[in-house]
Design a protein around this motif. Structure first.
Motif, PDB file in Angstrom:
ATOM      1  N   LEU A 172      90.962   0.929  79.399  1.00  0.00           N
ATOM      2  CA  LEU A 172      89.655   0.346  79.672  1.00  0.00           C
ATOM      3  C   LEU A 172      89.845  -0.857  80.589  1.00  0.00           C
ATOM      4  N   GLU A 173      88.982  -0.962  81.597  1.00  0.00           N
ATOM      5  CA  GLU A 173      89.106  -2.027  82.586  1.00  0.00           C
ATOM      6  C   GLU A 173      87.784  -2.782  82.705  1.00  0.00           C
ATOM      7  N   VAL A 174      87.857  -4.102  82.677  1.00  0.00           N
ATOM      8  CA  VAL A 174      86.684  -4.965  82.827  1.00  0.00           C
ATOM      9  C   VAL A 174      86.823  -5.732  84.138  1.00  0.00           C
ATOM     10  N   ARG A 175      85.814  -5.603  85.008  1.00  0.00           N
ATOM     11  CA  ARG A 175      85.785  -6.368  86.255  1.00  0.00           C
ATOM     12  C   ARG A 175      84.674  -7.411  86.170  1.00  0.00           C
ATOM     13  N   PHE A 176      85.028  -8.640  86.498  1.00  0.00           N
ATOM     14  CA  PHE A 176      84.129  -9.781  86.331  1.00  0.00           C
ATOM     15  C   PHE A 176      84.034 -10.540  87.645  1.00  0.00           C
ATOM     16  N   THR A 177      82.801 -10.753  88.119  1.00  0.00           N
ATOM     17  CA  THR A 177      82.555 -11.481  89.353  1.00  0.00           C
ATOM     18  C   THR A 177      81.571 -12.611  89.083  1.00  0.00           C
ATOM     19  N   LEU A 178      81.905 -13.816  89.543  1.00  0.00           N
ATOM     20  CA  LEU A 178      81.047 -14.983  89.353  1.00  0.00           C
ATOM     21  C   LEU A 178      80.550 -15.438  90.719  1.00  0.00           C
ATOM     22  N   GLN A 179      79.208 -15.413  90.904  1.00  0.00           N
ATOM     23  CA  GLN A 179      78.604 -15.818  92.165  1.00  0.00           C
ATOM     24  C   GLN A 179      77.472 -16.803  91.891  1.00  0.00           C
ATOM     25  N   GLU A 180      77.735 -18.054  92.182  1.00  0.00           N
ATOM     26  CA  GLU A 180      76.761 -19.122  91.972  1.00  0.00           C
ATOM     27  C   GLU A 180      76.231 -19.096  90.532  1.00  0.00           C
ATOM     28  N   MET A 181      74.956 -18.744  90.333  1.00  0.00           N
ATOM     29  CA  MET A 181      74.372 -18.798  88.994  1.00  0.00           C
ATOM     30  C   MET A 181      74.329 -17.428  88.317  1.00  0.00           C
ATOM     31  N   GLN A 182      75.040 -16.442  88.859  1.00  0.00           N
ATOM     32  CA  GLN A 182      75.035 -15.103  88.287  1.00  0.00           C
ATOM     33  C   GLN A 182      76.456 -14.604  88.056  1.00  0.00           C
ATOM     34  N   ALA A 183      76.595 -13.780  87.050  1.00  0.00           N
ATOM     35  CA  ALA A 183      77.877 -13.137  86.754  1.00  0.00           C
ATOM     36  C   ALA A 183      77.650 -11.636  86.669  1.00  0.00           C
ATOM     37  N   PHE A 184      78.559 -10.861  87.235  1.00  0.00           N
ATOM     38  CA  PHE A 184      78.428  -9.411  87.284  1.00  0.00           C
ATOM     39  C   PHE A 184      79.607  -8.777  86.540  1.00  0.00           C
ATOM     40  N   PHE A 185      79.291  -7.764  85.752  1.00  0.00           N
ATOM     41  CA  PHE A 185      80.301  -7.072  84.946  1.00  0.00           C
ATOM     42  C   PHE A 185      80.280  -5.581  85.272  1.00  0.00           C
ATOM     43  N   ARG A 186      81.458  -5.006  85.358  1.00  0.00           N
ATOM     44  CA  ARG A 186      81.580  -3.551  85.466  1.00  0.00           C
ATOM     45  C   ARG A 186      82.722  -3.124  84.562  1.00  0.00           C
ATOM     46  N   ILE A 187      82.457  -2.172  83.680  1.00  0.00           N
ATOM     47  CA  ILE A 187      83.446  -1.711  82.710  1.00  0.00           C
ATOM     48  C   ILE A 187      83.740  -0.241  82.952  1.00  0.00           C
ATOM     49  N   PHE A 188      85.013   0.081  83.170  1.00  0.00           N
ATOM     50  CA  PHE A 188      85.465   1.457  83.343  1.00  0.00           C
ATOM     51  C   PHE A 188      86.271   1.862  82.104  1.00  0.00           C
ATOM     52  N   GLY A 189      86.122   3.095  81.652  1.00  0.00           N
ATOM     53  CA  GLY A 189      86.889   3.572  80.505  1.00  0.00           C
ATOM     54  C   GLY A 189      87.339   5.008  80.683  1.00  0.00           C
ATOM     55  N   SER A 190      88.566   5.305  80.258  1.00  0.00           N
ATOM     56  CA  SER A 190      89.066   6.680  80.369  1.00  0.00           C
ATOM     57  C   SER A 190      88.415   7.605  79.354  1.00  0.00           C
ATOM     58  N   CYS A 191      87.825   7.033  78.295  1.00  0.00           N
ATOM     59  CA  CYS A 191      87.170   7.828  77.252  1.00  0.00           C
ATOM     60  C   CYS A 191      85.668   7.547  77.294  1.00  0.00           C
ATOM     61  N   SER A 192      84.874   8.566  77.601  1.00  0.00           N
ATOM     62  CA  SER A 192      83.430   8.373  77.748  1.00  0.00           C
ATOM     63  C   SER A 192      82.763   7.982  76.436  1.00  0.00           C
ATOM     64  N   THR A 193      83.288   8.446  75.298  1.00  0.00           N
ATOM     65  CA  THR A 193      82.659   8.103  74.025  1.00  0.00           C
ATOM     66  C   THR A 193      82.802   6.616  73.723  1.00  0.00           C
TER      67      THR A 193
END
Length: 276
Positions: A111-132
């Motif tokens: 499982l991989e978590v990508r985190f981006t911080l831009q000024e007053m906002q934060a963006f998250f994207r989570i990838f996982g090898s298991c869909s469940t």
């Protein structure tokens, strides 16, 4: 023995107490026949049936008879020995399943978590090898939105106006996208997004706080953090990689109760839990 409701067995010095009906789940098995017939492998000693076999492995045999499921620990490795024990007891449906180790062995999950911080906002994207796992995590995470007046990124209190839950973006079955923080709307109005992750009831707007709660949630779920890296220094995308051994889906055996005893050994394989 057939009149006993409770049976006490001593297998390799390990004591087990069970019901006679449990041992009779498969009438053609040796365990079922021992309650009615003499068998030199089973000796009655002080009211207990003594058997010179592996007691630790018999616990899995008994669990199978009680549940009709094969569910083994993630660190289990004695498939051949347990299969041999199942054959000794005449539990051929169990032996058949154990011969197919690929159905029972746990799998490595990434499982991989990508985190981006831009000024007053934060963006998250989570990838996982298991869909469940992604589906279960999506049920835990809720994003709420609402308008604020004159409040900024670091405000610890949600707007007094009702917050509206937003659906998470699901680009595929294996990932999800969401964000938190505030963005300018009009005048002194800000659109705010808060994130809540069950079982924690807080609604967090600060991206760093959300990231900390998310990582803590994954660690409590059995994941192990294996690497942290910055993907692109320009956008400051941080990537956290986790892994865990995912328990194999339990397999169940259906006993045919309507046919004669000669058909009882037939088994139907089916997955109790979802997901590959």
């Amino acid at each position: 023995m057939s009149s006993r409701e409770v049976v006490v067995l001593s297998v390799g010095g390990v004591r087990f107490v069970t019901r006679a009906s449990t041992l009779q789940q498969f009438p053609e098995s040796r365990l079922a026949r021992m309650l009615n017939d003499d068998d030199r492998e089973f000796k009655l000693v002080n009211g207990e049936l003594f058997l010179d076999r592996d007691g630790a492995l018999f616990s899995y045999i008994l669990d199978f008879l009680r549940t009709l499921q094969v569910s083994l620990p993630t660190d289990f490795s004695d498939y051949q020995r347990l299969q041999r024990e199942a054959e000794f007891y005449g539990l051929y449906p169990l032996a058949d399943l154990l011969s197919q180790e690929h159905l029972l062995k746990p799998r490595l999950e990434i499982l991989e978590v990508r985190f981006t911080l831009q000024e007053m906002q934060a963006f998250f994207r989570i990838f996982g090898s298991c869909s469940t796992t992604i589906e279960a995590l999506a049920e835990q995470i809720t994003v709420f939105t609402g308008q604020q007046s004159g409040q900024g990124w670091n405000s610890p209190f949600p707007s007094q106006k009702p917050l509206v839950p937003l659906p998470l973006e699901r680009p595929s079955h294996h990932d999800m996208v969401f964000q938190c923080g505030t963005e300018y709307s009009a005048g002194d109005q800000f659109v705010a997004r808060y994130v809540s992750i069950k079982p924690d009831n807080r609604k967090l707007i600060n991206g760093t706080n959300v990231l900390g709660l998310l990582l803590d949630t994954l660690l409590k779920a059995g994941f192990r953090l294996v690497s942290t890296r910055t993907v692109t220094s320009e956008e400051k995308v941080e990537c956290y990689t986790f892994e865990r051994m995912k328990r194999a889906a339990g397999l169940t055996v259906a006993v045919n109760q309507t046919l004669g005893s000669s058909a009882v050994a037939q088994a139907r394989r089916s997955q109790v839990q979802k997901g590959k």
